[in-house]
Structures are given as C-alpha cells and as structure tokens.
Design a protein around this motif. Structure first.
Motif, PDB file in Angstrom:
ATOM      1  N   GLU A 144       0.810  -1.212   0.000  1.00  0.00           N
ATOM      2  CA  GLU A 144       0.000   0.000   0.000  1.00  0.00           C
ATOM      3  C   GLU A 144       0.851   1.274   0.000  1.00  0.00           C
ATOM      4  N   LEU A 145       2.135   1.132   0.288  1.00  0.00           N
ATOM      5  CA  LEU A 145       2.989   2.316   0.364  1.00  0.00           C
ATOM      6  C   LEU A 145       3.214   2.906  -1.021  1.00  0.00           C
ATOM      7  N   PRO A 146       3.265   4.229  -1.108  1.00  0.00           N
ATOM      8  CA  PRO A 146       3.564   4.855  -2.404  1.00  0.00           C
ATOM      9  C   PRO A 146       5.015   4.560  -2.802  1.00  0.00           C
ATOM     10  N   GLN A 147       5.247   4.527  -4.101  1.00  0.00           N
ATOM     11  CA  GLN A 147       6.607   4.296  -4.575  1.00  0.00           C
ATOM     12  C   GLN A 147       7.497   5.453  -4.172  1.00  0.00           C
ATOM     13  N   THR A 148       8.663   5.101  -3.679  1.00  0.00           N
ATOM     14  CA  THR A 148       9.622   6.123  -3.263  1.00  0.00           C
ATOM     15  C   THR A 148      11.020   5.519  -3.265  1.00  0.00           C
ATOM     16  N   THR A 149      11.992   6.378  -3.367  1.00  0.00           N
ATOM     17  CA  THR A 149      13.376   5.924  -3.246  1.00  0.00           C
ATOM     18  C   THR A 149      13.932   6.284  -1.877  1.00  0.00           C
TER      19      THR A 149
END
Length: 165
Positions: A144-149
């Motif tokens: 469920e987490l948004p894509q991020t680096t």
C-alpha cells in the motif's frame, strides 16, 4: 563468507523462489518460529482464508480460519488440503531440501523423491492463527505504500538493490 560474518552485517541476502509460485492459492508462506506457516485461500469462499502450520518435528499440524474456526479437513495425523497446499508452495519457494531440513524430515526418503507431505507424520496441535495472520497483513501493508526511493526506517535492515557494501 561464513554465517557468523553474515549475521553481523546490516543487510540480508534476498533469496529468490526456487521455482515460480502462483500467489492466489497460498499468498504467504514462511519458515519461522519453529513452524512452516502461512495463509491459504479457501477453495469454496473467496472471502475466507486459512492459517496453516506444521511445527518442526514432531510435526504438530494446525489449520483454522483467520478468526480461529477449526478446519474441518484436518484429522489428527492427516494433513488437510490447506496444509498440503502450504507444503507444496514452500517446496516451490524454498526448495525441497531446505524445507525437509527445516521440518527435520528423513532426508533419505526425500532423496528418493517422496513428496514432503507424505513424510510428515504429524498430530493435531492447535496454534493460534493471529500471529501468522498478523504477519501476513503486515507484509501486505508494504504493498500500500507509495513508490519512493527514500529509505523506510522500518526496513533499514533490508538490502538495497545494487552493490552490497
């Protein structure tokens, strides 16, 4: 690299499945807490899942719904279809030898090609489903987490892609 060196590192090796798995039937399988355990979808009700487990020898068998209703197919020493599916998916995920060693099965029988489920001489040993189901839901939350680096503090131990330092 020996195991003691690896235990001191802040990263862990990611082990890819031995063979591809279909996640619809057994979306979660792990070898943890002295059990082969996981979540298995119901064959008759899309809204129901079973939490199944096999303890390391002497092979306590447990299977119930996520709200602790017992599986009707588990009969003392005979695994139900959910446990059979769990063992089959663990075989795909980790490989026959690793699962057999973990469960302390007779390796001579394993080397002769006997299916792992037939080597489990178990007994009914109810195990609370909440711990395994909670772990499964925790893993789902990462989807469920948004894509991020950006780093996730909770996953600081998880290896990054690329070179390991």
């Amino acid at each position: 690299m020996d195991s003691s060196t690896e235990e001191r590192r802040s990263t862990a090796r990611v082990v890819s499945p031995v063979r591809p798995r279909k996640l619809a039937k057994v979306p979660f399988v792990e070898m943890a807490e002295g059990r082969l355990q996981g979540v298995v979808s119901s064959g008759s009700d899309i809204d129901r899942v079973y939490v199944s487990s096999v303890t390391v020898a002497p092979h306590g068998l447990s299977c119930s719904t996520n709200n602790n209703r017992p599986c009707g197919g588990l009969r003392d020493a005979y695994p139900c279809k959910h446990i059979t599916a769990l063992v089959a998916e663990a075989d795909l995920q980790y490989g026959t030898e690793q699962v057999a060693r973990f469960l302390r099965l007779d390796m001579t029988q394993v080397s002769m090609g006997t299916a792992l489920t037939f080597l489990i001489k178990g007994h009914h040993q109810p195990t609370p489903a909440a711990t395994v189901f909670s772990s499964f839901l925790h893993h789902l939350a990462y989807l469920e987490l948004p894509q991020t680096t950006a780093p996730l503090p909770e996953l600081h131990w998880f290896p990054a892609t690329g070179a390991v330092r």
